[in-house]
Design an enzyme around this catalytic site. Structure first.
Site, PDB file in Angstrom:
ATOM      1  CE  LYS A   1      -2.496   2.177   4.656  1.00  0.00           C
ATOM      2  NZ  LYS A   1      -1.707   0.983   4.688  1.00  0.00           N
TER       3      LYS A   1
ATOM      4  CB  SER B   1      -0.922   0.016   1.220  1.00  0.00           C
ATOM      5  OG  SER B   1      -0.163  -0.003   2.405  1.00  0.00           O
TER       6      SER B   1
END
Lengths: 168, 154
Positions: free
Chosen positions: B87, B38
């Site tokens: 993230k 991701s």
């Protein structure tokens, strides 16, 4: 002349070794203190009106343990130390009144009375509320909080001495 | 008798080492593997799972929770307290984020995180802004594999 320099260096080495050993003992002790405070048990000063009558207005010192929340063993009714979702530098003490999946009904403004709101607590979240409904900013204002924000569970109060013992 | 003493010494040394290691990992920095893609191409640019990137996570930033837009952070998942995600922060408190349908204001004490690889990332577009209290460290560098050692920028 050279002999004197050599003997001076040898003495200095002995003193340096002893100093290093003492510093390493202090360092190891501080590390042990950190691990105990963060992972086992710690004492916190809590103050404010939001948990009256369970906790006093002028401040109490409570012992909190940091093991239960790591194993997921926080239950309904526990008084917990939580990192505030509004300010990550602040810790707040509240009671757990709902776990994930529960449906809760509460009145949005206890002074006005009637408008009750119903909410289902999402996965991985809990509902925290202060015992003093009139003076507490809690999940009724900022919603259910993620379980990971819980940092400890209150065990017992150690100060002031006349209130020593477990929290009701 | 000799082997008992030896075992005791080994136990003492490993206990001390463990305590010191835990303190350093909590307060200074730690190395964690990155799973999933991701955050491609910043981390794990290839799909092979046995060539995971390892990154250095700085913990000094947790003293005051001072972060900025563009920091890559490690945080506990808001849906499962045992999971951790990596993230990038793309919205700090008070900023406006344009999501797929509407414009959202990031509340105080929260941040909006998104993965660099928008198509395969499970992030704030799914679970909303996360409290800054969930953040467990800031990623500063990639430290393994050696040919990918680099500083992670904004």
């Amino acid at each position: 002349m050279r002999m004197r320099v050599m003997s001076f260096l040898k003495q200095w080495r002995g003193a340096a070794k002893e100093a290093f050993e003492n510093v390493s003992i202090v360092a190891k002790f501080l590390c042990l203190l950190h691990v105990t405070d963060r992972y086992i048990i710690s004492s916190t000063h809590v103050q404010g009106p939001s948990m009256l009558p369970t906790l006093n207005l002028t401040g109490d010192v409570i012992l909190a343990e940091h093991l239960s929340h790591r194993f997921g063993k926080i239950g309904l009714g526990d008084v917990v130390l939580v990192r505030s979702p509004r300010d990550p530098n602040r810790m707040v003490t509240k009671r757990i009144l709902g776990l994930e999946g529960d449906r809760l009904t509460f009145s949005a403004d206890p002074l006005v009375g009637d408008n009750s709101v119903s909410v289902v607590i999402p996965k991985g979240h809990v509902w925290i509320q202060g015992d003093n409904l009139y003076a507490s900013t809690d999940s009724r204002h900022f919603g259910p909080i993620p379980y990971s924000l819980i940092e400890g569970k209150a065990l017992l109060r150690v100060w002031p001495p006349e209130y020593f013992g477990s929290l009701r | 008798m000799g082997i008992q003493k030896l075992l005791w010494e080994v136990a003492k040394k490993s206990f001390t080492g463990g305590i010191i290691g835990l303190t350093i990992s909590d307060r200074c920095c730690s190395v964690v593997p990155v799973r999933g893609d991701s955050m491609s191409p910043t981390m794990n640019p290839l799909k092979n799972s046995y060539l995971d990137d390892y990154v250095l996570v700085d913990k000094f930033c947790l003293k005051d929770y001072k972060f900025a837009r563009g920091d890559v952070v490690v945080f506990s998942s808001p849906t499962n307290f045992r999971d951790r995600y990596i993230k990038r922060i793309v919205g700090m408190p008070g900023e406006w984020i344009s999501s797929s349908r509407d414009v959202i204001r990031v509340p105080e004490g929260h941040c909006w995180v998104e993965g660099d690889n928008k198509s395969t990332s499970l992030d704030s577009r799914t679970f909303g802004p996360i409290p800054l209290g969930l953040v467990q460290g800031r990623v500063t560098r990639v430290v393994w594999p050696p040919q990918r050692v680099s500083k992670i920028g904004r």
